[in-house]
Design an enzyme around this catalytic site. Structure first.
Site, PDB file in Angstrom:
ATOM      1  N   GLY B  32       8.061  -2.982  61.261  1.00  0.00           N
ATOM      2  CA  GLY B  32       7.401  -2.334  60.136  1.00  0.00           C
ATOM      3  C   GLY B  32       8.012  -2.659  58.785  1.00  0.00           C
ATOM      4  CB  CYS B 241     -23.600  -2.039  71.267  1.00  0.00           C
ATOM      5  SG  CYS B 241     -24.128  -3.726  70.865  1.00  0.00           S
ATOM      6  CB  CYS B 244     -23.632  -5.351  74.921  1.00  0.00           C
ATOM      7  SG  CYS B 244     -22.416  -4.341  74.069  1.00  0.00           S
ATOM      8  CB  CYS B 266     -20.353  -5.087  69.628  1.00  0.00           C
ATOM      9  SG  CYS B 266     -20.424  -4.030  71.063  1.00  0.00           S
ATOM     10  CB  CYS B 272     -21.183  -7.914  71.732  1.00  0.00           C
ATOM     11  SG  CYS B 272     -22.829  -7.207  71.664  1.00  0.00           S
TER      12      CYS B 272
END
Lengths: 370, 281, 263
Positions: B32, B241, B244, B266, B272
């Site tokens: 970080g 979606c 899909c 998606c 997808c």
């Protein structure tokens, strides 16, 4: 049925084809050559070399051509090329007092050792369009102006003359680039910029910085945002030799001759009851012939030295982080223009939130009405 | 052009790559923490992924398989352009399949599939400093990180709740890494934040213009900031979606006509496609 | 107004603190002890060095010489100038408070009043929104700001309200030592009186130790147990407030006191 967008690859190829056509323009008009650019658009080439940080007239001319005259795009091409070049080392400092001077003026003294040389300048032209230039002129019989050779003698700089009398602070100022442990000169292309920055790094940043940005900042100091009472102590332009010490030789050899513009500003004097007052200075240096850039740079350099002289840092030009973090036009143009890239995902998230918040408010209104 | 041949494998010269790898190692050692590095000028503009490209160029080997996505999709123009760049300068194999890739460079999304220990995810980062919009000065933000003075981050969240009733940050949602450094996860939607937590793959973040590299090593704790009584939440959709049928993915909204018609699909195109194939089989 | 000395240790023990700016003396060789619950006023004209001294005592400025030992909650007297930056900043947001003359210097003007009060709580790790907000409401009431304005920007507050908000923001973490720099400086006389009354009440109720810098002898008379008179960086006279004001010994103090009486 909806099919998600495809064909980005094809679109890019087509866009590049179009770009190439646009660049070429009407094929009935002869194509511009890079040597024409190098010889006739010299100031554009100078700026690209300066802010591109690479002294190579041919490459800069090529970049100007490829960029269709967009100088920031050309600078970008040069920077991207420069970054791939192997690095042999650093030259010895160039000696501008040995410059083969083509132009030299001082606004502080009427006459001075070495004299004033007006040289090629727009300064005293009347800005009237010269329609003669619309015609194709047959080449002049006169040979091109020969440039003087760099001199082995020494043309003293105005600020040295003042310094000899104790009227000017030493060139390094109160604290010579005062930083790194081994006292070496910083290099932004090898070390990231850190704050607070030393003067060597500041000057490098400004030398690579955008002419327009520096011009506006320099101008702002004249208008009272960090005034430093400048005089153009000296501006000189001409050729200097570049020397390099290869390790295996151990002595300096001349590797190039380059055109430089140097500006030294005489600024606000400092002193106290006990310390005799001296003028202070601001410094500007860049590749090629670029007085506007070097003068602006000198004004901003001086403004950024506020701490050295216990001046209150209140104006934008005195704000080191503000100036140095925003001077680079390649960084700036990249980030501004990246807004053209898709942001669907982030925007979608904002859109959802906005709808949710609107729905919540609508709900409370309904409830209130009931 | 003759000069084009002079470019090294993956564009950057080996010295530069070593310098960047050193920065990456340091970043991995201090999860970080933003490691300054001497970012190079790249042939694409700043803000278009120069940081990610430099990181990718430095970790890429001859045998790697590269995937590049932007907004979750392999086919967005900038993803295409970066993939082409590495195809040309490194000649490595490229793929759109998340599972096949060994290095994935991304802008604004984390793939929906769970990543493996043998994969590296490289993020493009515009503004690496999570404190930047609360405190513009680098000297001050550096001190704040050094002394772990992060109260200001919660002030921002407090303001959101007092004004809107809930936290109104939806992307680039700040995280606390390994209980030490406050980090910007790059402008991914907060939907993706939970995926960063204890991810098996190495996550590298490159900011070219700002000259910073940071990292989240595999299996590291990544905590999205919140209040005890206002816990962190991700976006949810009440639709699946439209292509899909996935109900667990981040959905892009598509305007289908000018009468207000819209549909949701998606954002991760590879995910997808595979969902569709799965349904077909 | 009796000075409490029921503990063994002073809360702040200052010895020989000096600060110069080049040839210019900021403050010279200042020594005193501040006891828990005691209010000390530093008075003088502008340029007398009182603000330099206050900045040194609150470690915002490091002196050239001298030490200032603070009585830590855990480990007794420690020289604040030997502490790390991290320790000093931690003190500054927990055990100490600093009230600026201009509330804009002490407030975060871009966030709401509630966030201003809550910031120090969040800085020391409080993570419950409801509790933070309850503390903010409580403190707004204590400093007589309408709790209904908790979500308003301090920019919409009057000068007196801003100053009271600044005080709430500082006291929310229960500090033991408060520095005040001309806290009533920029305010109208009627607003000043209300604020002084509020400060006096809080100081007594919370048993705060206070170092207050002021050029206004009336402020010192109203709030301080003890006072120091500064001129050209030196302390020319110090003692119990009533004693100094009613029977000034030094010629300069006499001048100050008489000029107030004439005005």
């Amino acid at each position: 049925m909806y099919v998600s967008v495809k064909g980005g690859e094809k679109a890019i190829d087509k866009a590049h084809e179009l770009l190439a056509k646009e660049r070429r323009g009407n094929p009935g008009v002869p194509e511009i050559t890079t040597s024409q650019i190098a010889e006739q658009l010299t100031l554009a080439v100078d700026r690209v070399m300066s802010e591109g940080s690479l002294y190579d007239r041919e490459l800069a001319a090529l970049a100007v051509k490829q960029a269709r005259g967009d100088l920031i795009e050309a600078i970008f091409l040069i920077r991207a090329y420069r970054t791939t070049m192997p690095r042999f080392g650093y030259s010895t400092p160039v000696e501008t007092s040995r410059m083969a001077i083509r132009r030299r003026i001082s606004a502080t003294f009427k006459d001075l050792p070495g004299g004033q040389i007006l040289g090629p300048t727009f300064d005293y032209t009347h800005r009237l369009l010269d329609f003669e230039l619309e015609k194709e002129n047959p080449a002049d019989e006169d040979p091109p102006a020969t440039r003087p050779e760099p001199v082995d003698g020494h043309t003293p700089r105005v600020l040295e003359l003042l310094g000899n009398q104790g009227l000017m602070e030493p060139p390094d100022g109160a604290c010579p680039h005062n930083g790194s442990d081994d006292d070496s000169i910083g290099d932004l292309t090898r070390q990231p910029l850190g704050f607070p920055a030393d003067r060597d790094v500041r000057l490098q940043n400004l030398a690579r910085g955008d002419e327009g940005f520096l011009l506006a900042l320099g101008y702002s100091t004249q208008r009272g945002y960090g005034r430093n009472h400048p005089f153009a102590g000296e501006i000189r332009m001409g050729e200097v030799r570049v020397e390099f010490v290869p390790e295996e030789l151990g002595f300096a050899i001349e590797i190039a001759e380059i055109t430089l513009t140097e500006c030294e500003m005489v600024t606000q004097f400092k002193g106290s009851k006990n310390v005799p007052p001296q003028f202070t200075r601001g410094y500007g240096l860049a590749f090629g012939h670029c007085e506007r850039k070097t003068m602006s740079m000198a004004l901003v350099d001086r403004a950024l030295r506020a701490d050295e002289f216990d001046e209150e840092r209140v104006a934008p030009a005195q704000d080191e982080e503000f100036v140095l973090a925003h001077s680079d036009n390649i960084q700036a143009t990249g980030f501004v223009e990246h807004l053209k890239l898709p942001h669907y995902v982030d925007f979608q998230s904002e859109l959802e939130l906005l709808r949710k918040m609107r729905a919540e408010i609508a709900k409370t209104h309904v409830e209130a009405a009931e | 052009m003759e000069r084009e041949k002079a470019y090294n494998f993956a564009y950057l010269d080996e010295q530069t790559k070593r310098m960047i790898r050193r920065a990456i190692l340091k970043a991995v050692a201090i999860p970080g923490y933003q490691v300054p590095f001497a970012s190079r000028e790249m042939p694409m503009p700043y803000g278009w992924g120069t940081g990610g490209v430099q990181v990718t160029a430095s970790v890429l080997g001859q045998d790697d398989v590269l995937k590049v996505i932007d907004q979750g999709a392999d086919d967005t123009t900038n993803a295409v352009s970066i993939r082409k760049f590495f195809k040309k300068t490194a000649g490595v194999e490229t793929t759109t399949e998340t599972g096949r890739a060994s290095v994935i460079q991304t802008r604004h999304r984390v793939p929906e599939d769970e990543l493996r220990p043998d994969q590296i995810l490289v993020y493009q980062v515009p503004i690496p400093e999570p404190l930047r919009f609360l405190e513009p000065r680098e000297t001050e933000t550096r001190t704040m990180h050094a002394l772990e003075e992060y109260g200001l981050m919660h002030v921002k969240l407090y303001e959101d709740i007092s004004r809107h009733g809930h936290i109104a940050t939806t992307y680039a949602y700040p995280v606390h890494v390994n209980a030490r450094y406050m980090m910007d996860p790059s402008p991914i939607p907060k939907f993706d934040n939970p995926k960063l937590h204890r991810m098996a793959a190495l996550q590298l973040f490159g900011a070219g213009r700002e000259k910073r590299i940071y990292a989240v090593p595999p299996h590291t704790q990544v905590h999205s900031l919140d209040f005890d009584d206002h816990p962190f939440e991700v976006q949810k959709w009440d639709k699946a979606c439209a292509i899909c049928g996935a109900e667990d993915s981040f959905l892009d909204e598509i305007i289908t006509d000018d009468a207000g018609g819209r549909m949701f699909v998606c954002s991760d195109t590879d995910y997808c496609n595979r969902q569709c194939e799965g349904v077909a089989k | 107004m009796s000075t409490q000395r029921d503990t063994e240790l002073p809360i702040l023990a200052v010895e020989g603190v000096s600060k110069s700016y080049g040839e210019q003396i900021g403050c010279a060789d200042i020594s005193f002890d501040l006891w828990p619950g005691e209010v000390l006023a530093i008075v003088g004209e502008s340029g007398s060095g009182k603000t330099t001294l206050l900045n040194c005592l609150s470690a915002q400025l490091l002196p050239d010489r001298g030490r200032a030992r603070y009585s830590m909650r855990a480990d007794g007297l420690r020289d604040i100038y030997d502490m790390t930056e991290a320790e000093r900043r931690f003190l500054m947001r927990t055990d100490w408070a600093f009230v600026h003359q201009n509330p804009r210097d002490g407030l975060r003007m871009t966030v709401s009043a509630g966030a201003n009060v809550g910031e120090r709580l969040m800085a020391i790790g409080q993570r419950h929104y409801g509790n933070i907000r309850a503390s903010a409401v409580d403190w707004l009431e204590k400093v007589e700001v309408d709790a209904g304005r908790i979500d308003h920007s301090p920019r919409t507050f009057s000068g007196g309200m801003q100053q009271r908000l600044q005080i709430a923001r500082n006291l929310v973490t229960g500090p033991r030592l408060v520095f005040m720099d001309e806290p009533t400086g920029g305010l109208d006389v009627s607003v000043q009186a209300r604020l002084l009354d509020l400060i006096r009440g809080l100081v007594t109720r919370l048993q705060l130790s206070v170092i207050i810098v002021t050029h206004d002898l009336a402020v010192a008379r109203l709030l301080a147990h003890r006072m120091m008179v500064m001129r050209n960086g030196h302390v020319v006279e110090e003692g119990l407030t009533d004693q100094v004001l009613d029977d000034p010994q030094h010629a300069y103090t006499q001048l100050l006191v008489s000029s107030v009486l004439q005005a």
